[in-house]
Design a protein around this motif. Structure first.
Motif, PDB file in Angstrom:
ATOM      1  N   ASP A  66      23.738  43.623  45.361  1.00  0.00           N
ATOM      2  CA  ASP A  66      24.356  42.294  45.133  1.00  0.00           C
ATOM      3  C   ASP A  66      24.545  41.813  46.314  1.00  0.00           C
ATOM      4  O   ASP A  66      24.791  42.396  46.831  1.00  0.00           O
ATOM      5  N   PHE A  79      28.608  37.062  42.260  1.00  0.00           N
ATOM      6  CA  PHE A  79      27.379  37.772  42.580  1.00  0.00           C
ATOM      7  C   PHE A  79      25.935  36.896  42.516  1.00  0.00           C
ATOM      8  O   PHE A  79      25.945  36.277  42.237  1.00  0.00           O
ATOM      9  N   VAL A  80      25.126  37.465  43.605  1.00  0.00           N
ATOM     10  CA  VAL A  80      24.475  36.971  43.675  1.00  0.00           C
ATOM     11  C   VAL A  80      23.067  37.997  43.576  1.00  0.00           C
ATOM     12  O   VAL A  80      23.572  39.456  44.568  1.00  0.00           O
ATOM     13  N   GLU A  81      22.002  38.500  42.658  1.00  0.00           N
ATOM     14  CA  GLU A  81      20.775  39.755  42.784  1.00  0.00           C
ATOM     15  C   GLU A  81      20.902  39.295  44.546  1.00  0.00           C
ATOM     16  O   GLU A  81      19.682  37.877  44.828  1.00  0.00           O
ATOM     17  N   PHE A  89      27.649  46.102  45.247  1.00  0.00           N
ATOM     18  CA  PHE A  89      27.271  45.068  46.541  1.00  0.00           C
ATOM     19  C   PHE A  89      26.607  45.277  47.702  1.00  0.00           C
ATOM     20  O   PHE A  89      27.920  46.079  48.399  1.00  0.00           O
TER      21      PHE A  89
END
Ligand code: SF4
Length: 477
Positions: free
Chosen positions: A17, A28-30, A99
């Motif tokens: 992420d 959180f962004v994939e 991440f």
């Protein structure tokens, strides 16, 4: 922000992420497209997504694989240099949370950090900059970078050479500060570059190849010694490329240089084999079994290879100052919370005013240096800004008053540093880490270090008592 726990295995397998921090908040962004990417490639993807102005911190494949020597990279303002939170395995910690990058993008934000007394803050900052510009150390660091000290480290017999078997390298002239500068200038690189906006010392550089193409930025003393003399490698081009490879796979160049030195001693490759060393760093990024071992640092590499001479303290590789050649640093490595960390209290400067090979006085000087370093670290100042504060330590209080409105004396500011050291020691104590648990490597007590032939002989009892008796303020900085 505190990030707790680890993601589920399935989520980790799907890809990492991005932790995105914007004016709207954090989320959180994939980012499966970042999985396994080298650091420069990761930054390129993030720049395309977030633009030139976003702040970026990221890890390489070594961090994703949770290797102990993994660090966290951050590009400078113009994406030329990579700076690292390199030591202590922070990249592995970030990787364990699943991440790959932290992006800070303040687009659309109207927030301005409050300043209590802008005039006082500006006046004190101006004083600091002017005093630094008058200090002779500034010119030296600006001209030669941190490798300015290499020649002295070598003649003083404290420069790690061939897995810490000597303190002096016969080809030191080929990798010293003067040579670094000559190559940079003749090839169209850049010396005297700042790593952050506003720095007047500017000790960083851009080191290019023979065709003027950047190899690495910045090339520094620690990387030159650990990846160079410690591995028997005397070509600055090879060292710069090794440094670049470390930056790309995302590992600490000190730890990796020490691990390769141990691997060389074990006969995995020969001392001086630059191409073999580059292959080992590439293998870290590829995640081969050998690469994973090296990527976990000198301690694991030495254990797996069955080597007795492993240069680590508290599990961390010893940096560019052999503790037998400058005993104050040995004390710092053993007693500081981070273990073998020269930035916690570097006694290199004591070469000028005390016998660095004698054991007397080393505990007291290390204690002073550690409080000093903790003070600068706690305030978020570069360690190199110390000189002006020697004569005017009350200016620390003025910086804090200007920014926050606090009324703090030099003694009060030292208490902040003391509190930091206490907190870190408490953390170690709860984790079972003590001076006795991770002492000096045995070979450094038994094996005299050429050419000065000193062993490390400061008594553990004396070091154990270093922090007893509570806070005693320094009367000078
Ligand atoms: S902030 Fe410190 S490390 Fe960075 S360029 Fe300036 S003096 Fe060097």
């Amino acid at each position: 922000m505190i990030i707790e726990d680890t993601p589920a295995e399935a989520a980790v397998k799907a890809g990492p992420d991005i932790l995105e921090i914007t004016a709207e908040g954090s989320r959180f962004v994939e980012a499966p497209e970042l999985k396994g990417k080298l650091v420069d490639d990761t930054i390129a993807v993030l720049r395309a997504k977030y633009g030139k102005k976003a702040g970026i911190f990221c890890i390489g494949p070594a961090g994703e694989m949770m290797m102990y020597s993994a660090g966290i990279a951050s590009p400078d303002d113009d994406d030329v240099q990579l700076r690292y939170a390199a030591r202590g395995g922070l990249g592995a910690l970030m990787g364990s949370k699943g991440f790959k990058a932290i992006v800070v993008d303040d687009k659309g934000s109207t927030y301005k950090a409050p300043v209590y007394d802008r005039e006082l803050l500006q006046e004190t900052s101006r004083w600091m900059a002017e005093a630094l510009l008058k200090d002779p150390k500034t010119e030296n660091r600006n001209t030669y970078g941190t490798s300015a000290i290499l020649a002295l480290a070598n003649t003083s017999g404290l420069m790690p050479t061939r897995n810490f078997s000597s303190g002096s390298f016969e080809k030191a002239d080929d990798i010293a500060g003067e040579r670094v500068r000559k190559e940079i200038l003749s090839r169209g690189g850049q010396a005297g570059k700042p790593c952050v906006a506003g720095c007047v010392i500017k000790c960083s550089n851009v080191f290019p190849d023979k065709n003027g193409r950047q190899i690495v930025a910045s090339l520094q003393y620690e990387s030159i010694t650990l990846l160079g003399s410690n591995c028997g490698i005397a070509s600055l081009d090879d060292i710069a490329e090794l440094n670049h490879l470390c930056n790309q796979v995302g590992v600490d160049s000190i730890e990796t240089g020490a691990a390769i030195g141990v691997a060389m001693e074990a006969g995995i490759i020969e001392f001086g084999d630059a191409e073999g060393a580059k292959d080992l760093v590439r293998q870290i990024g590829q995640g081969t079994w050998l690469g994973r071992i090296i990527g976990h640092g000198a301690k694991l590499t030495g254990r797996v290879a069955g080597i007795r001479r492993i240069p680590v303290i508290k599990g961390q590789a010893i940096p560019g100052y052999d503790p037998r050649g400058v005993k104050g640093n040995g004390v710092t490595y053993i007693t500081s919370p981070m273990g073998a960390d020269h930035t916690a209290g570097n006694a290199f400067e004591t070469l000028k005013y005390m016998d660095v090979l004698k054991r007397d006085g080393q505990v007291a000087i290390s204690r002073k240096l550690q409080i000093r370093a903790a003070l600068l670290d706690t305030l978020g100042l570069c360690l190199f800004v110390r000189p002006p504060f020697v004569n005017r330590p009350e200016q620390f209080g003025n910086l804090l008053k200007g920014r926050y409105g606090w009324d703090l004396s030099f003694r009060d500011v030292q208490l902040l540093a003391w509190d930091t050291i206490k907190t870190e020691r408490e953390f170690n104590s709860r984790a079972g880490v003590s001076e006795e648990f991770c002492p000096i490597p045995e070979f450094m007590e038994d094996e005299p270090l050429p050419p000065k032939n000193a062993v490390f002989d400061v008594e553990m009892d004396e070091m154990r008592k270093m922090w007893e008796g509570g806070f005693t303020p320094l009367d000078e900085f």
